[in-house]
Design a protein around this motif. Structure first.
Motif, mmCIF file in Angstrom:
data_model
loop_
_atom_site.group_PDB
_atom_site.id
_atom_site.type_symbol
_atom_site.label_atom_id
_atom_site.label_comp_id
_atom_site.label_asym_id
_atom_site.label_seq_id
_atom_site.Cartn_x
_atom_site.Cartn_y
_atom_site.Cartn_z
ATOM 1 N N THR A 79 4.238 24.141 -7.757
ATOM 2 C CA THR A 79 5.589 24.370 -8.268
ATOM 3 C C THR A 79 5.794 25.803 -8.742
ATOM 4 O O THR A 79 6.916 26.310 -8.726
ATOM 5 N N GLU A 80 4.701 26.468 -9.163
ATOM 6 C CA GLU A 80 4.835 27.842 -9.643
ATOM 7 C C GLU A 80 4.036 28.834 -8.817
ATOM 8 O O GLU A 80 4.251 30.041 -8.915
ATOM 9 N N TYR A 81 3.142 28.341 -7.996
ATOM 10 C CA TYR A 81 2.274 29.224 -7.222
ATOM 11 C C TYR A 81 3.035 29.815 -6.042
ATOM 12 O O TYR A 81 3.639 29.099 -5.260
ATOM 13 N N GLY A 82 3.013 31.115 -5.913
ATOM 14 C CA GLY A 82 3.783 31.757 -4.850
ATOM 15 C C GLY A 82 2.951 32.295 -3.709
ATOM 16 O O GLY A 82 3.490 32.896 -2.778
ATOM 17 N N GLY A 83 1.638 32.090 -3.756
ATOM 18 C CA GLY A 83 0.788 32.705 -2.754
ATOM 19 C C GLY A 83 0.781 32.024 -1.400
ATOM 20 O O GLY A 83 0.490 32.653 -0.382
ATOM 21 N N ILE A 84 1.056 30.728 -1.340
ATOM 22 C CA ILE A 84 0.966 29.995 -0.080
ATOM 23 C C ILE A 84 2.073 30.426 0.878
ATOM 24 O O ILE A 84 3.182 30.777 0.461
ATOM 25 N N GLU A 85 1.781 30.417 2.175
ATOM 26 C CA GLU A 85 2.753 30.860 3.178
ATOM 27 C C GLU A 85 4.030 30.032 3.102
ATOM 28 O O GLU A 85 3.980 28.816 2.882
ATOM 29 N N PRO A 86 5.190 30.666 3.320
ATOM 30 C CA PRO A 86 6.475 29.962 3.172
ATOM 31 C C PRO A 86 6.592 28.705 4.033
ATOM 32 O O PRO A 86 7.065 27.670 3.558
ATOM 33 N N ASP A 87 6.165 28.783 5.308
ATOM 34 C CA ASP A 87 6.300 27.610 6.180
ATOM 35 C C ASP A 87 5.387 26.467 5.722
ATOM 36 O O ASP A 87 5.761 25.294 5.794
ATOM 37 N N LYS A 88 4.197 26.801 5.252
ATOM 38 C CA LYS A 88 3.302 25.769 4.735
ATOM 39 C C LYS A 88 3.906 25.127 3.484
ATOM 40 O O LYS A 88 3.836 23.909 3.299
ATOM 41 N N ARG A 89 4.511 25.943 2.638
ATOM 42 C CA ARG A 89 5.150 25.416 1.439
ATOM 43 C C ARG A 89 6.276 24.462 1.810
ATOM 44 O O ARG A 89 6.453 23.415 1.176
ATOM 45 N N LYS A 90 7.041 24.796 2.857
ATOM 46 C CA LYS A 90 8.143 23.926 3.279
ATOM 47 C C LYS A 90 7.624 22.561 3.748
ATOM 48 O O LYS A 90 8.217 21.524 3.437
#
Length: 683
Positions: free
Chosen positions: A161-172
């Motif tokens: 919820t707060e971690y921004g390091g993961i790739e955007p598409d993986k986060r989606k």
């Protein structure tokens, strides 16, 4: 030498258990606040005890003493027991101590797609805390290779919820799957096209079977564009993929979506058949077949029968289809398709569950008896069908009714209703049984049920009936009105009996149908002129003797009464105050209500059961509909009335209460099975 659970007396638990007795003594020491003495005994048992006692001792040591003691015990545990269970216990202590590097080292070889979900969460949390570059890929693999679990959701809350390091598409993708897990289907569906594009052949991420499954759920429950969405799964199914599970899921959800439309049954059936052809496991095959059969129910009975004739020989898990047959029977009866029951019970015999076959056979015989079906040799066919109904597995209902119709002797009937299908013998693990029985011998009831749950899960072999009887009997005798031991005892013996590999003993039957709260039941039944076996059956079926239970609908206590119903009863009994969690009050109110329903329904106990479960108005309407549909007065055919009730929950409720009443009456009140059946069903 301890041999299963066959010891005859509690002569001397310490003598019987030898060095293992120190484990149970240590637990007593802990209960008395003597931790140091307990640790000494546990340390000894961890080295000298039999397998499970040594293991439990080693596990217990990881939670005792100083932080250094706990970590040292954790190190010993994983060195001695090189499996995920030991690793999980140890890592829990390392996590509390914030020893994240140690967790990472110990879990280096974990298979994230198959290992224990809690253990995987701890590894990923440790990677996250150490800012490891492995976190992104490992977390994404975990979130896309298996069903989402509570452990996954916890990690998501703690990190994603707060971690921004993961790739955007993986986060989606992860956000999409979490939305489906939380049943936020509309929110998930809003991102469907984006997810589809990301996982397309020219997209940035590979498609997995789990993503396809969640896409299917989002389309089913988050949108009403069923046909358009189904075409999307047709496209996925046509792709060339290395994982056949993707193809299966695509055909399966295409079928389910086409089935949601009013006029696309043929298209849906084709997709389900394609799914059958691509099934990679017995579970997948049965799942696709179940939906194919269920979809056919809204076409014609002949179509459903045709599919059964074609595919019933391919069924792998007969019990999985019980709820389908539960839907099919009242449909056939409502359409007056009485003549098909003979062919159906003969077709599915050997492939469907014994209980499902018994249902069709019994109903066929009764339809012939009632003159609704013409048979070439009525007496012969009726007897044959009733004889088949006697073989209904561990279910008592159709056995009891068929015995009554066949007019079998009391001795033969008692033998038949106590039989189960002893098709295989359990290979006991004497160490498991030794551990469980030890808790009883040393007076530690609070340890039995949690340990039994942990050691007899679906992945393990259940304990033998003899052992289940001993620990269940101890719990039942230990129970008071303020604990859960009555319910725990009943659950343990029920699973042992329902394992399908036992021959029931008198002790097992008595535990399976206990007379808990006997003083209250006897007194209250006399007060309201109610047969005790009927009230015991009600309590057992409603609450499993759990006095504190509250249903999702708000029903409370042993007889599961709603507050507004109880308030009305209190007024009639002139009670100013009442507490439904109080066993005596609850039993009294439930007995009064059931007795009043029996009077309202012309002394039909069975109809009163239905009214208790679903309400008097519904029960009266169902009875009227039955008389119209069957073209006759329902008196004398209450057993067929049960089969026409539109709610499967109420039908099964009736069967359970009849079965329990029969056994209570036969075991404790010297009533023949036939007598109880006739009293309840008015035969």
């Amino acid at each position: 030498m301890f041999s299963g659970c066959s010891q005859s007396a509690f002569d001397s638990p310490q003598k019987l258990y030898g060095e293992d007795a120190n484990y149970y003594i240590a637990l007593r020491e802990l209960n008395n606040g003597r931790e140091k003495e307990a640790m000494q005994l546990l340390s000894y048992c961890a080295e000298k005890g039999s397998y499970y006692i040594a293991r439990r001792s080693a596990e217990m040591l990881t939670t005792l003493g100083t932080l250094r003691d706990k970590l040292a015990a954790s190190k010993k545990l994983v060195e001695k027991y090189a499996d995920d269970e030991a690793l999980l216990v140890a890592c829990q202590q390392y996590e509390l101590a914030e020893e994240y590097t140690k967790i990472i080292m110990l879990t280096e070889t974990l298979n994230m797609a198959e290992c224990d979900s809690k253990l995987a969460r701890m590894r990923l949390m440790a990677l996250f805390q150490r800012n490891s570059s492995q976190f992104d890929d490992s977390a994404y693999e975990w979130y896309t290779s298996r069903n989402i679990t509570s452990a996954m959701y916890k990690l998501y809350q703690d990190t994603m919820t707060e971690y921004g390091g993961i790739e955007p598409d993986k986060r989606k993708i992860i956000n999409f799957r979490i939305n489906v897990y939380r049943a936020n289907y509309r929110a998930a569906y809003e991102h469907l096209e984006e997810i589809y594009a990301i996982t397309a052949p020219d997209g940035t991420l590979a498609l997995t079977a789990q993503i396809v499954s969640d896409m299917g759920k989002a389309c089913l429950y988050g949108s009403e564009n069923y046909t358009r969405n189904a075409r999307l799964f047709d496209e996925i199914a046509s792709r060339e993929v290395s994982d056949a599970n993707i193809t299966y899921n695509a055909w399966f959800y295409a079928g389910r979506l086409y089935d949601r439309t009013d006029s696309r049954y043929a298209t849906a059936a084709t997709r389900f058949i394609n799914a059958l052809d691509n099934a990679q496991s017995n579970e997948q095959h049965d799942n696709a077949l179940w939906y194919l059969l269920s979809a056919s129910l809204r076409t014609s009975a002949d179509n459903t029968i045709s599919i059964l004739e074609q595919y019933c020989t391919t069924i792998h898990n007969p019990a999985y289809f019980d709820d389908f047959f539960e839907l099919f029977v009242p449909l056939l009866l409502s359409q007056a398709r009485w003549s098909v029951f003979k062919n159906l019970y003969e077709t599915i015999d050997g492939y469907a569950s014994d209980e499902a076959v018994a249902r069709f056979a019994y109903i066929y015989a009764r339809l012939v008896q009632e003159g609704l079906v013409q048979a070439e040799n009525p007496e012969s066919e009726i007897e044959k069908a009733f004889m088949r109904a006697l073989k209904s597995g561990s279910s008592v209902y159709y056995k009891a009714l068929a015995c009554t119709r066949l007019n079998l002797s009391e001795e033969e009937t008692a033998r038949i209703i106590r039989e189960t299908d002893a098709v295989q013998r359990i290979l006991p693990d004497s160490d498991i049984e030794r551990l469980l029985v030890g808790y009883a011998l040393f007076g530690l009831p609070e340890k039995i049920y949690p340990e039994w749950l942990a050691l007899t899960s679906e992945a393990r072999v259940p304990v033998r009936l003899e052992c289940a009887v001993q620990i269940a009997d101890f719990l039942n005798k230990t129970a008071t009105n303020t604990d859960d031991y009555y319910t725990q005892s009943l659950r343990i013996i029920s699973r042992a009996v329902n394992s399908g590999a036992v021959e029931l003993t008198e002790d097992a039957i008595a535990l399976l149908y206990p007379r808990n709260y006997s003083n209250e039941v006897e007194t209250i039944c006399k007060k309201f002129s109610l047969n005790q076996e009927v009230l015991y059956a009600l309590i057992r079926s409603e609450s499993f003797f759990d006095h504190d239970i509250v249903s999702t609908a708000g029903a409370v206590g042993l007889t599961q009464l709603m507050e507004f119903t109880a308030a009305d009863i209190a007024q009639r009994l002139k009670r100013q105050e009442f507490l439904l969690h109080d066993p005596e009050t609850n039993i009294e109110f439930g007995a009064y209500y059931l007795a009043s329903l029996i009077k309202r329904f012309d002394n039909s106990v069975l109809t009163a059961f239905f009214a208790y479960n679903a309400g008097p108005t519904r029960a009266r309407r169902w009875l009227q509909n039955f008389r119209i549909e069957m073209g006759r007065d329902a008196m004398g055919a209450y057993d067929l009335f049960l089969e026409t009730i539109p709610y499967s929950e109420t039908r099964e409720y009736g069967r359970k209460l009849v079965s329990a009443s029969v056994l209570y009456g036969n075991i404790y009140f010297n009533k023949s099975v036939q007598t109880v059946v006739k009293e309840i069903i008015n035969q």
